[in-house]
Design a protein around this motif. Structure first.
Motif, PDB file in Angstrom:
ATOM      1  N   LEU A 106       0.825  -1.204   0.000  1.00  0.00           N
ATOM      2  CA  LEU A 106       0.000   0.000   0.000  1.00  0.00           C
ATOM      3  C   LEU A 106       0.861   1.257   0.000  1.00  0.00           C
ATOM      4  O   LEU A 106       0.531   2.245  -0.665  1.00  0.00           O
ATOM      5  CB  LEU A 106      -0.921  -0.004   1.223  1.00  0.00           C
ATOM      6  N   GLY A 107       1.978   1.226   0.729  1.00  0.00           N
ATOM      7  CA  GLY A 107       2.887   2.372   0.730  1.00  0.00           C
ATOM      8  C   GLY A 107       3.403   2.684  -0.661  1.00  0.00           C
ATOM      9  O   GLY A 107       3.452   3.847  -1.077  1.00  0.00           O
ATOM     10  N   GLY A 108       3.783   1.643  -1.403  1.00  0.00           N
ATOM     11  CA  GLY A 108       4.252   1.846  -2.769  1.00  0.00           C
ATOM     12  C   GLY A 108       3.152   2.343  -3.686  1.00  0.00           C
ATOM     13  O   GLY A 108       3.363   3.233  -4.515  1.00  0.00           O
ATOM     14  N   ILE A 109       1.945   1.784  -3.542  1.00  0.00           N
ATOM     15  CA  ILE A 109       0.819   2.189  -4.387  1.00  0.00           C
ATOM     16  C   ILE A 109       0.472   3.657  -4.160  1.00  0.00           C
ATOM     17  O   ILE A 109       0.308   4.426  -5.112  1.00  0.00           O
ATOM     18  CB  ILE A 109      -0.403   1.290  -4.112  1.00  0.00           C
ATOM     19  N   VAL A 110       0.369   4.047  -2.884  1.00  0.00           N
ATOM     20  CA  VAL A 110       0.002   5.433  -2.573  1.00  0.00           C
ATOM     21  C   VAL A 110       1.061   6.403  -3.081  1.00  0.00           C
ATOM     22  O   VAL A 110       0.752   7.449  -3.655  1.00  0.00           O
ATOM     23  CB  VAL A 110      -0.199   5.603  -1.054  1.00  0.00           C
ATOM     24  N   THR A 111       2.338   6.054  -2.889  1.00  0.00           N
ATOM     25  CA  THR A 111       3.428   6.912  -3.368  1.00  0.00           C
ATOM     26  C   THR A 111       3.342   7.122  -4.873  1.00  0.00           C
ATOM     27  O   THR A 111       3.462   8.256  -5.370  1.00  0.00           O
ATOM     28  CB  THR A 111       4.790   6.298  -3.011  1.00  0.00           C
ATOM     29  N   ALA A 112       3.100   6.029  -5.604  1.00  0.00           N
ATOM     30  CA  ALA A 112       3.022   6.131  -7.069  1.00  0.00           C
ATOM     31  C   ALA A 112       1.793   6.902  -7.514  1.00  0.00           C
ATOM     32  O   ALA A 112       1.860   7.739  -8.427  1.00  0.00           O
ATOM     33  CB  ALA A 112       3.015   4.727  -7.676  1.00  0.00           C
ATOM     34  N   VAL A 113       0.651   6.641  -6.866  1.00  0.00           N
ATOM     35  CA  VAL A 113      -0.584   7.316  -7.260  1.00  0.00           C
ATOM     36  C   VAL A 113      -0.456   8.824  -7.064  1.00  0.00           C
ATOM     37  O   VAL A 113      -0.851   9.618  -7.930  1.00  0.00           O
ATOM     38  CB  VAL A 113      -1.787   6.762  -6.464  1.00  0.00           C
ATOM     39  N   VAL A 114       0.112   9.239  -5.926  1.00  0.00           N
ATOM     40  CA  VAL A 114       0.290  10.670  -5.670  1.00  0.00           C
ATOM     41  C   VAL A 114       1.195  11.293  -6.724  1.00  0.00           C
ATOM     42  O   VAL A 114       0.911  12.376  -7.252  1.00  0.00           O
ATOM     43  CB  VAL A 114       0.878  10.899  -4.261  1.00  0.00           C
ATOM     44  N   THR A 115       2.274  10.599  -7.064  1.00  0.00           N
ATOM     45  CA  THR A 115       3.223  11.126  -8.053  1.00  0.00           C
ATOM     46  C   THR A 115       2.601  11.202  -9.444  1.00  0.00           C
ATOM     47  O   THR A 115       2.689  12.237 -10.127  1.00  0.00           O
ATOM     48  CB  THR A 115       4.480  10.248  -8.102  1.00  0.00           C
ATOM     49  N   ILE A 116       1.964  10.118  -9.869  1.00  0.00           N
ATOM     50  CA  ILE A 116       1.394  10.065 -11.218  1.00  0.00           C
ATOM     51  C   ILE A 116       0.245  11.051 -11.380  1.00  0.00           C
ATOM     52  O   ILE A 116       0.119  11.714 -12.423  1.00  0.00           O
ATOM     53  CB  ILE A 116       0.911   8.636 -11.555  1.00  0.00           C
ATOM     54  N   THR A 117      -0.586  11.181 -10.360  1.00  0.00           N
ATOM     55  CA  THR A 117      -1.718  12.103 -10.488  1.00  0.00           C
ATOM     56  C   THR A 117      -1.258  13.558 -10.584  1.00  0.00           C
ATOM     57  O   THR A 117      -1.925  14.381 -11.216  1.00  0.00           O
ATOM     58  CB  THR A 117      -2.695  11.955  -9.310  1.00  0.00           C
ATOM     59  N   ARG A 118      -0.122  13.872  -9.974  1.00  0.00           N
ATOM     60  CA  ARG A 118       0.419  15.224 -10.125  1.00  0.00           C
ATOM     61  C   ARG A 118       0.847  15.462 -11.572  1.00  0.00           C
ATOM     62  O   ARG A 118       0.629  16.538 -12.133  1.00  0.00           O
ATOM     63  CB  ARG A 118       1.600  15.435  -9.173  1.00  0.00           C
ATOM     64  N   VAL A 119       1.456  14.450 -12.180  1.00  0.00           N
ATOM     65  CA  VAL A 119       1.845  14.543 -13.589  1.00  0.00           C
ATOM     66  C   VAL A 119       0.591  14.668 -14.463  1.00  0.00           C
ATOM     67  O   VAL A 119       0.540  15.478 -15.401  1.00  0.00           O
ATOM     68  CB  VAL A 119       2.684  13.323 -14.002  1.00  0.00           C
ATOM     69  N   VAL A 120      -0.432  13.855 -14.148  1.00  0.00           N
ATOM     70  CA  VAL A 120      -1.684  13.898 -14.913  1.00  0.00           C
ATOM     71  C   VAL A 120      -2.338  15.270 -14.794  1.00  0.00           C
ATOM     72  O   VAL A 120      -2.819  15.832 -15.789  1.00  0.00           O
ATOM     73  CB  VAL A 120      -2.645  12.792 -14.418  1.00  0.00           C
ATOM     74  N   HIS A 121      -2.353  15.826 -13.599  1.00  0.00           N
ATOM     75  CA  HIS A 121      -2.954  17.149 -13.389  1.00  0.00           C
ATOM     76  C   HIS A 121      -2.227  18.208 -14.227  1.00  0.00           C
ATOM     77  O   HIS A 121      -2.866  19.049 -14.871  1.00  0.00           O
ATOM     78  CB  HIS A 121      -2.881  17.511 -11.902  1.00  0.00           C
ATOM     79  N   TRP A 122      -0.898  18.147 -14.229  1.00  0.00           N
ATOM     80  CA  TRP A 122      -0.111  19.100 -15.024  1.00  0.00           C
ATOM     81  C   TRP A 122      -0.384  18.918 -16.517  1.00  0.00           C
ATOM     82  O   TRP A 122      -0.616  19.884 -17.248  1.00  0.00           O
ATOM     83  CB  TRP A 122       1.372  18.908 -14.715  1.00  0.00           C
ATOM     84  N   ALA A 123      -0.371  17.658 -16.985  1.00  0.00           N
ATOM     85  CA  ALA A 123      -0.589  17.393 -18.410  1.00  0.00           C
ATOM     86  C   ALA A 123      -2.006  17.766 -18.830  1.00  0.00           C
ATOM     87  O   ALA A 123      -2.226  18.236 -19.954  1.00  0.00           O
ATOM     88  CB  ALA A 123      -0.326  15.917 -18.708  1.00  0.00           C
ATOM     89  N   ASP A 124      -2.974  17.575 -17.935  1.00  0.00           N
ATOM     90  CA  ASP A 124      -4.353  17.938 -18.247  1.00  0.00           C
ATOM     91  C   ASP A 124      -4.481  19.441 -18.478  1.00  0.00           C
ATOM     92  O   ASP A 124      -5.284  19.886 -19.311  1.00  0.00           O
ATOM     93  CB  ASP A 124      -5.265  17.498 -17.095  1.00  0.00           C
ATOM     94  N   GLN A 125      -3.686  20.210 -17.746  1.00  0.00           N
ATOM     95  CA  GLN A 125      -3.725  21.663 -17.906  1.00  0.00           C
ATOM     96  C   GLN A 125      -2.943  22.144 -19.131  1.00  0.00           C
ATOM     97  O   GLN A 125      -3.338  23.105 -19.794  1.00  0.00           O
ATOM     98  CB  GLN A 125      -3.144  22.339 -16.650  1.00  0.00           C
ATOM     99  N   GLN A 126      -1.838  21.470 -19.421  1.00  0.00           N
ATOM    100  CA  GLN A 126      -0.920  21.955 -20.460  1.00  0.00           C
ATOM    101  C   GLN A 126      -1.055  21.223 -21.796  1.00  0.00           C
ATOM    102  O   GLN A 126      -0.994  21.851 -22.851  1.00  0.00           O
ATOM    103  CB  GLN A 126       0.534  21.823 -19.950  1.00  0.00           C
ATOM    104  N   TYR A 127      -1.214  19.918 -21.764  1.00  0.00           N
ATOM    105  CA  TYR A 127      -1.209  19.112 -22.991  1.00  0.00           C
ATOM    106  C   TYR A 127      -2.345  18.083 -22.970  1.00  0.00           C
ATOM    107  O   TYR A 127      -2.096  16.865 -22.964  1.00  0.00           O
ATOM    108  CB  TYR A 127       0.137  18.397 -23.161  1.00  0.00           C
ATOM    109  N   PRO A 128      -3.594  18.525 -22.959  1.00  0.00           N
ATOM    110  CA  PRO A 128      -4.706  17.564 -22.861  1.00  0.00           C
ATOM    111  C   PRO A 128      -4.790  16.599 -24.044  1.00  0.00           C
ATOM    112  O   PRO A 128      -5.171  15.444 -23.872  1.00  0.00           O
ATOM    113  CB  PRO A 128      -5.943  18.473 -22.792  1.00  0.00           C
TER     114      PRO A 128
END
Length: 337
Positions: A106-128
């Motif tokens: 769960l620690g690994g999953i949460v760490t990855a999800v937080v990291t990836i969703t930040r990338v997704v949020h940035w890409a959604d704003q800049q390069y949808p």
């Protein structure tokens, strides 16, 4: 002669004996990182990663071992309300559910999800276009892989497939307006998405896309993490107060779903495997509309020749990624889940 309660407690491991070696923690955490990275994007399943890593059966066994009775017993052993605190009893129950394994994963999953969703949020704003083109490729390749692995031999299975396809196709791209984003919807989305994350081939994030909650929750998580950082640096609680209820509600729904909806899916698979798999796979096929609808519905975007070329070009990359995963998981048969 049966053992006394004191003797049974003494046979439990101590906390020091229970904790696994650091190397085992690290390897499980790493698998969790890969699972979380897969679960954070539509079209790729953390369950497939678990199969590739060889931990799928252990994961299912551990999740199904967590029961209300064990949770109550664990908490009771750590309180003085039932004969005093017993750390060894609590550790024994924790071991019974393979708790250290689940904790590291769960620690690994949460760490990855937080990291990836930040990338997704940035890409959604800049390069949808790039983001949702990549998602389209992930979903399309997943659909091809899953369709190859199932067979529809009865009228009931065919009907289930039609229902699954229509549900996903009609809801994709319009769910946000139909369902809204109130906390009850977030709770249900969490329950459905997290329960699907342990199924090989079915992505929890894809279900969030169908329900119109993926972009919103990615943004909420990213802003919540920023809020935690702001709380440490300048004491501001605005972001936490704004997005905290959404995150807590989603996590609560996820916990409920993991131990209820996932069991219902397992029950459906046991009762009518072919129809259930047909419905689940048809969801993936119907969800192909979602990335297209996302771009078409955005102000300032449309499917010009340039946008189509970029969208399809990135889609190819997403499809190659999924097909490469499928090659590594060549021994996986969907009928085995």
């Amino acid at each position: 002669m049966p053992s006394s309660p004191d003797h049974a407690t003494e046979s439990r491991p101590t906390l020091r004996e229970s904790v696994p070696p650091l190397r085992e923690w690290a390897s499980t955490f790493l698998v969790g990182l890969f699972m979380g990275s897969a679960d954070a994007v539509p079209g790729v399943s953390g369950g497939t990663i678990a199969l590739i890593a060889g931990i799928y059966e252990r994961l299912i066994t551990a999740v199904t071992a967590v029961t209300p009775e064990r949770v109550v017993g664990f908490l009771a052993a750590l309180t003085p309300l039932s004969g005093g605190v017993s750390v060894r009893e609590a550790v024994g129950i924790f071991d019974d559910v393979d708790g250290w394994f689940l904790l590291a994963l769960l620690g690994g999953i949460v760490t990855a999800v937080v990291t990836i969703t930040r990338v997704v949020h940035w890409a959604d704003q800049q390069y949808p276009v790039v983001l949702f083109g990549f998602f389209f490729g992930l979903i399309a390749a997943s659909a091809v892989v899953l369709l190859r692995a199932i067979s529809i031999r009865t009228v009931g299975s065919g009907a289930a497939a039609v229902v699954g396809f229509l549900f996903a196709f009609l809801l994709s791209g319009s769910a946000d307006g139909v369902l809204g984003g109130d906390l009850p919807v977030v709770f249900v989305a969490g329950a459905i998405a997290v329960s699907a994350m342990i199924l090989p081939g079915i992505s929890g994030s894809l279900l969030l896309v169908i329900l119109g909650q993926y972009t919103r929750l990615s943004t909420a998580l990213s802003e919540f993490v920023d809020g935690l950082t702001g709380l440490v640096t300048d004491g501001s609680t605005d972001a936490i107060a704004g997005q905290g209820p959404v995150i807590v509600t989603f996590v609560g729904g996820g916990l409920v779903g993991l131990f209820t909806v996932s069991r219902l899916v397992r029950y459906a698979l046991d009762r009518n495997r072919e129809a259930t798999l047909a419905f689940l796979v048809a969801l993936v096929v119907g969800a192909l509309r979602a990335p297209v609808a996302e771009i078409r519905g955005r102000p300032g975007y449309g499917f010009s020749a340039e946008v189509v070329a970029a969208f399809l070009g990135v889609a190819v990359l997403g499809a190659v990624f999924v097909l490469a995963l499928d090659w590594y998981a060549a021994d996986f048969e969907i009928e085995d889940i």
